[in-house]
Design an enzyme around this catalytic site. Structure first.
Site, PDB file in Angstrom:
ATOM      1  N   SER A  29      13.127  -5.415  23.297  1.00 47.01           N
ATOM      2  CA  SER A  29      14.258  -5.875  22.476  1.00 47.01           C
ATOM      3  C   SER A  29      15.519  -5.125  22.878  1.00 47.01           C
ATOM      4  O   SER A  29      15.453  -4.003  23.391  1.00 47.01           O
ATOM      5  CB  SER A  29      13.967  -5.611  20.993  1.00 47.01           C
ATOM      6  OG  SER A  29      15.119  -5.822  20.202  1.00 47.01           O
TER       7      SER A  29
ATOM      8  N   TYR B  26      11.246   0.454  14.388  1.00 44.48           N
ATOM      9  CA  TYR B  26      11.090  -0.715  15.262  1.00 44.48           C
ATOM     10  C   TYR B  26      11.854  -0.500  16.565  1.00 44.48           C
ATOM     11  O   TYR B  26      11.331  -0.746  17.662  1.00 44.48           O
ATOM     12  CB  TYR B  26      11.611  -1.955  14.546  1.00 44.48           C
ATOM     13  CG  TYR B  26      11.661  -3.209  15.392  1.00 44.48           C
ATOM     14  CD1 TYR B  26      10.537  -3.997  15.570  1.00 44.48           C
ATOM     15  CD2 TYR B  26      12.856  -3.601  16.006  1.00 44.48           C
ATOM     16  CE1 TYR B  26      10.595  -5.154  16.345  1.00 44.48           C
ATOM     17  CE2 TYR B  26      12.920  -4.739  16.775  1.00 44.48           C
ATOM     18  CZ  TYR B  26      11.788  -5.513  16.940  1.00 44.48           C
ATOM     19  OH  TYR B  26      11.855  -6.652  17.713  1.00 44.48           O
TER      20      TYR B  26
ATOM     21  N   LYS C 206      10.436  -0.194  20.501  1.00 51.06           N
ATOM     22  CA  LYS C 206      10.884  -1.055  21.587  1.00 51.06           C
ATOM     23  C   LYS C 206      11.410  -0.245  22.776  1.00 51.06           C
ATOM     24  O   LYS C 206      11.325  -0.677  23.923  1.00 51.06           O
ATOM     25  CB  LYS C 206      11.954  -2.027  21.065  1.00 51.06           C
ATOM     26  CG  LYS C 206      11.395  -3.083  20.116  1.00 51.06           C
ATOM     27  CD  LYS C 206      10.316  -3.937  20.784  1.00 51.06           C
ATOM     28  CE  LYS C 206       9.830  -5.070  19.919  1.00 51.06           C
ATOM     29  NZ  LYS C 206       8.879  -5.971  20.594  1.00 51.06           N
TER      30      LYS C 206
END
Length: 274
Positions: A165, A178, A182
């Site tokens: 991401s 998160y 990533k």
């Protein structure tokens, strides 16, 4: 007025991209795409199949798998499906076994599954949340890669694609863990690509920007969030999942035969720098 015209032109360009696929670069290939019943995963699976690959669809819910498989088969695409919670060893084993049984082997592994169960500052999160995010987003990707080796080493042109991401480069506020997970996938790509190069297995990564999917809704659903997002995107529009699928097809094809260890950022111009 000039900026408005430019923005409108950019949006028009993005929405008028042809959805027809005329390439046939993946004829005879077999692919697995995890979390592929909706959003980015579904678009990747669809594009790989449109280019000739036989694709194993998977996700946690049987009803979603059935729906996705029926939709793609109705378009004449060669797909099958199975339930797979990537955090469960028995599900991963079944995924590979069914792929071999249905299609005879494996050439392309796309690790796309990810979770983000909480929003808030990193240091306010619990150990359990940290473990869940890393188990699914990072550890499961590692395990899928490890467990795919016996099949990929039999392929003439094996390829692994990891979906990271833009948050791995530029953390999103309140999505800290998160974002960290990533970033870890960027390193996993670099590290394993060097280890697997001598086996002829290419490992590359895609870092999508803000793509208009159910998963990313909190980043654009309110007017305030949407304005904040647009201020960071040079093209002044959200991406589509099909625009990620096309990049995945490129990386899986012979057109990318001399690429390994790379991350392609698909973000409409959002800054991406560690």
């Amino acid at each position: 007025m000039l900026r408005t015209a430019i923005n409108q032109s950019a949006r028009k360009f993005g929405t008028n991209v042809s959805s027809s696929v005329k390439c046939n670069r993946l004829e005879g290939k077999v692919a697995i795409v995890t979390a592929s019943t909706e959003g980015i995963g579904f678009s990747i699976a669809k594009r790989l199949a449109q280019e000739g690959a036989k694709v194993m669809i998977s996700s946690r819910k049987e009803s979603n798998v059935k729906k996705a498989v029926e939709e793609l088969q109705s378009e004449g695409l060669q797909v099958a499906g199975t339930v797979c919670h990537v955090g469960k060893a028995e599900d991963r084993k079944n995924l590979f076994e069914k792929t071999k049984t249905n299609f005879g082997g494996l050439d392309i592994l796309v690790s796309n599954a990810a979770v983000n169960p909480v929003v808030g500052p990193v240091l306010d999160s619990t150990e359990e949340i940290w473990d869940k995010i890393f188990d699914i987003n990072v550890k499961s990707t590692f395990l899928l890669m490890k467990e795919s080796m016996s099949l990929l080493k039999c392929s003439k042109s094996p390829s692994i694609i990891i979906v990271s991401s833009i948050a791995g480069y530029q953390p999103f506020g309140l999505l800290g863990i998160y974002s960290i997970s990533k970033t870890a996938l960027l390193s996993l790509t670099k590290t394993t690509s060097e280890e697997l190069a001598l086996d002829g297995i290419r490992v590359n990564c895609i870092a999508p920007g803000i793509i208009k999917t159910k998963f990313s809704q909190p980043l654009y659903e309110s007017e305030e969030a949407n304005d904040a997002a647009m201020s960071r995107i040079s093209m002044r529009r959200l991406g589509t999942s099909d625009e990620i699928g096309s990049v995945a097809a490129f990386l899986a094809s012979s057109d990318a035969s001399y690429m390994t260890g790379e991350t392609i950022v698909v973000s409409g111009g959002m800054h991406a720098r560690l």
